[in-house]
Enzyme design. Structure first.
Site, mmCIF file in Angstrom:
data_model
loop_
_atom_site.group_PDB
_atom_site.id
_atom_site.type_symbol
_atom_site.label_atom_id
_atom_site.label_comp_id
_atom_site.label_asym_id
_atom_site.label_seq_id
_atom_site.Cartn_x
_atom_site.Cartn_y
_atom_site.Cartn_z
ATOM 1 C CG ASP A 47 -1.839 1.177 1.296
ATOM 2 O OD1 ASP A 47 -2.904 1.070 0.656
ATOM 3 O OD2 ASP A 47 -1.514 2.199 1.929
ATOM 4 C CE1 TYR A 52 0.412 7.869 2.598
ATOM 5 C CE2 TYR A 52 0.973 5.636 1.985
ATOM 6 C CZ TYR A 52 0.106 6.526 2.564
ATOM 7 O OH TYR A 52 -1.060 6.065 3.137
ATOM 8 C CE LYS A 77 -3.816 4.552 0.500
ATOM 9 N NZ LYS A 77 -2.410 4.534 0.911
ATOM 10 C CG HIS A 109 -4.791 9.566 0.293
ATOM 11 N ND1 HIS A 109 -3.445 9.459 0.084
ATOM 12 C CD2 HIS A 109 -4.968 9.216 1.586
ATOM 13 C CE1 HIS A 109 -2.847 9.070 1.182
ATOM 14 N NE2 HIS A 109 -3.741 8.910 2.119
HETATM 15 N N1 LIG Z 1 -5.404 6.172 3.633
HETATM 16 C C1 LIG Z 1 -4.875 6.911 4.580
HETATM 17 O O1 LIG Z 1 -5.233 8.095 4.766
HETATM 18 C C2 LIG Z 1 -3.827 6.314 5.448
HETATM 19 C C3 LIG Z 1 -3.426 6.978 6.613
HETATM 20 C C4 LIG Z 1 -2.475 6.359 7.416
HETATM 21 C C5 LIG Z 1 -1.952 5.125 7.049
HETATM 22 N N2 LIG Z 1 -2.325 4.517 5.874
HETATM 23 C C6 LIG Z 1 -1.742 3.219 5.440
HETATM 24 O O2 LIG Z 1 -1.743 2.300 6.521
HETATM 25 C C7 LIG Z 1 -0.405 1.927 6.825
HETATM 26 C C8 LIG Z 1 -0.203 1.643 8.301
HETATM 27 O O3 LIG Z 1 -0.547 2.734 9.109
HETATM 28 P P1 LIG Z 1 0.518 3.581 9.909
HETATM 29 O O4 LIG Z 1 1.704 3.796 9.060
HETATM 30 O O5 LIG Z 1 -0.207 4.749 10.455
HETATM 31 O O6 LIG Z 1 0.976 2.744 11.136
HETATM 32 P P2 LIG Z 1 0.795 1.329 11.881
HETATM 33 O O7 LIG Z 1 1.024 0.201 10.964
HETATM 34 O O8 LIG Z 1 -0.460 1.400 12.658
HETATM 35 O O9 LIG Z 1 2.016 1.454 12.899
HETATM 36 C C9 LIG Z 1 3.322 1.671 12.437
HETATM 37 C C10 LIG Z 1 4.186 2.041 13.631
HETATM 38 O O10 LIG Z 1 4.285 0.935 14.518
HETATM 39 C C11 LIG Z 1 5.630 0.474 14.574
HETATM 40 N N3 LIG Z 1 5.575 -1.004 14.493
HETATM 41 C C12 LIG Z 1 5.223 -1.774 13.444
HETATM 42 N N4 LIG Z 1 5.231 -3.060 13.762
HETATM 43 C C13 LIG Z 1 5.602 -3.128 15.053
HETATM 44 C C14 LIG Z 1 5.814 -4.214 15.942
HETATM 45 N N5 LIG Z 1 5.626 -5.469 15.562
HETATM 46 N N6 LIG Z 1 6.221 -3.922 17.222
HETATM 47 C C15 LIG Z 1 6.416 -2.635 17.606
HETATM 48 N N7 LIG Z 1 6.232 -1.567 16.802
HETATM 49 C C16 LIG Z 1 5.829 -1.819 15.531
HETATM 50 C C17 LIG Z 1 6.339 1.078 13.376
HETATM 51 O O11 LIG Z 1 7.687 1.327 13.674
HETATM 52 P P3 LIG Z 1 8.914 1.120 12.638
HETATM 53 O O12 LIG Z 1 8.434 1.453 11.249
HETATM 54 O O13 LIG Z 1 9.929 2.080 13.159
HETATM 55 O O14 LIG Z 1 9.334 -0.310 12.776
HETATM 56 C C18 LIG Z 1 5.587 2.404 13.229
HETATM 57 O O15 LIG Z 1 6.058 3.348 14.170
HETATM 58 C C19 LIG Z 1 0.400 3.123 6.305
HETATM 59 O O16 LIG Z 1 1.768 2.857 6.226
HETATM 60 C C20 LIG Z 1 -0.295 3.398 5.010
HETATM 61 O O17 LIG Z 1 0.090 2.461 4.020
HETATM 62 C C21 LIG Z 1 -3.270 5.089 5.095
#
Ligand SMILES: NC(=O)c1ccc[n+]([C@@H]2O[C@H](COP(=O)([O-])OP(=O)(O)OC[C@H]3O[C@@H](n4cnc5c(N)ncnc54)[C@H](OP(=O)(O)O)[C@@H]3O)[C@@H](O)[C@H]2O)c1
Length: 281
Positions: A47, A52, A77, A109
């Site tokens: 994704d 980004y 997106k 998005h």
């Molecule tokens: N459509 C939208 O508007 C939108 C908005 C937000 C996100 N998204 C999508 O959803 C994805 C995920 O959401 P997100 O990036 O907000 O965050 P998330 O997946 O909820 O959390 C990521 C965070 O958690 C840490 N992490 C990941 N796995 C871990 C584990 N096993 N143990 C401890 N810490 C862990 C990562 O650290 P490290 O990376 O430092 O390891 C990072 O700081 C995004 O990357 C994006 O593709 C979409």
């Protein structure tokens, strides 16, 4: 169950049930290496998004993986544009950066960008036309939306010829978005769960630590498994190889009905999603 078991979208396209997130993975080595490790670890669903700023690195890691294109599911997106023409150009630009002929899923998005307020309805109708044309032209295999609430979807459906296949929203134990999820279910729109770990905030919830110990799993694994039990498609992000791998190890345990209900009760414990009609962008 495995990482690559699929949900079937409302147009028949199959989508691997866990995707790899790349928001805040910096263009260059960071995003490239994260996607490379993720593909090696078995993810086949990536994704990304124009905003980004990492489509080039994501695309390079995909190309270098040597994995046949039809075994991958790639989402990007549309950001910030307001006309049918600009939306068509935006997808072409994303495809060029990714080095792909088509994506598998293309999403609006944000439902109500500040630049077009208050008239999100005509903006979304205009860009949706470009999304429908891209679907018809084979530049994407499915189209959908992200961060849409009920009123955004109601308005879009007034003029849409194609019902969105996906609504990608923030869903994790701390923000369960029940109203949007039930709307999605009613309209046969798959709920993709972004920020499934609350962008890291989920680890602040003490109750989850004890639960994870009980299953001899990590908090991340328990929360991702909860997301799958609920029928969502989680999109965990990490740039840390051990965590990228950890987040794939979700299928050697099952949460009990009681523990799923317990996690359902954690709503609000570590923050809520922002209101898409009010954010400063
Ligand atoms: N459509 C939208 O508007 C939108 C908005 C937000 C996100 N998204 C999508 O959803 C994805 C995920 O959401 P997100 O990036 O907000 O965050 P998330 O997946 O909820 O959390 C990521 C965070 O958690 C840490 N992490 C990941 N796995 C871990 C584990 N096993 N143990 C401890 N810490 C862990 C990562 O650290 P490290 O990376 O430092 O390891 C990072 O700081 C995004 O990357 C994006 O593709 C979409």
């Amino acid at each position: 169950m495995t990482l690559t078991d699929t949900y079937t979208l409302n147009n028949g396209v199959k989508i691997p049930q866990v995707g790899f997130g790349t928001w805040q993975s910096k263009d260059g080595d960071e995003a490239y290496n994260a996607v490379k490790v993720a593909l090696e670890a078995g993810y086949r669903h990536i994704d990304t998004a124009a905003v980004y700023g990492n489509e080039v690195s994501v695309g390079q890691a995909i190309a270098d993986s040597g994995i046949p294109r039809d075994e991958l599911f790639i989402t990007t997106k549309l950001w910030g544009v307001g006309t049918t023409e600009d939306a068509a150009k935006a997808l072409d630009d994303s495809l060029q950066k990714l080095g792909l002929d088509y994506v598998d899923l293309y999403l609006i998005h944000w439902p109500n960008p500040k630049a077009f307020r208050p008239d999100f309805e005509s903006r979304n109708a205009a860009v949706w036309k470009a999304m429908e044309a891209a679907l018809e032209a084979g530049k994407t295999r499915a189209i959908g939306v992200s961060n849409f609430h009920r009123h955004h979807l109601d308005k879009l459906l007034k003029t849409a010829k194609v019902v969105p296949a996906v609504n990608q929203i923030m869903v994790n134990p701390s923000d369960q978005q029940r109203e949007i999820v039930s709307y999605n279910v009613k309209h046969n729109i798959l709920t993709e769960a972004y920020s499934p770990l609350g962008t890291g905030r989920i680890f602040e919830i003490e109750e989850l630590k004890a639960l994870a110990e009980k299953y001899n799993k990590t908090v991340a694994q328990v929360v991702l498994r909860w997301s799958l039990h609920k029928g969502y498609l989680p999109l965990p992000k990490s740039v840390t190889p051990e965590r990228i791998i950890e987040n794939t190890q979700l299928f050697d345990f099952k949460l009990s009905v009681e523990d799923i209900a317990f996690i359902d009760g954690l709503h609000g414990k570590a923050g809520l999603a922002s209101n898409p009609d009010e954010v400063d962008f």
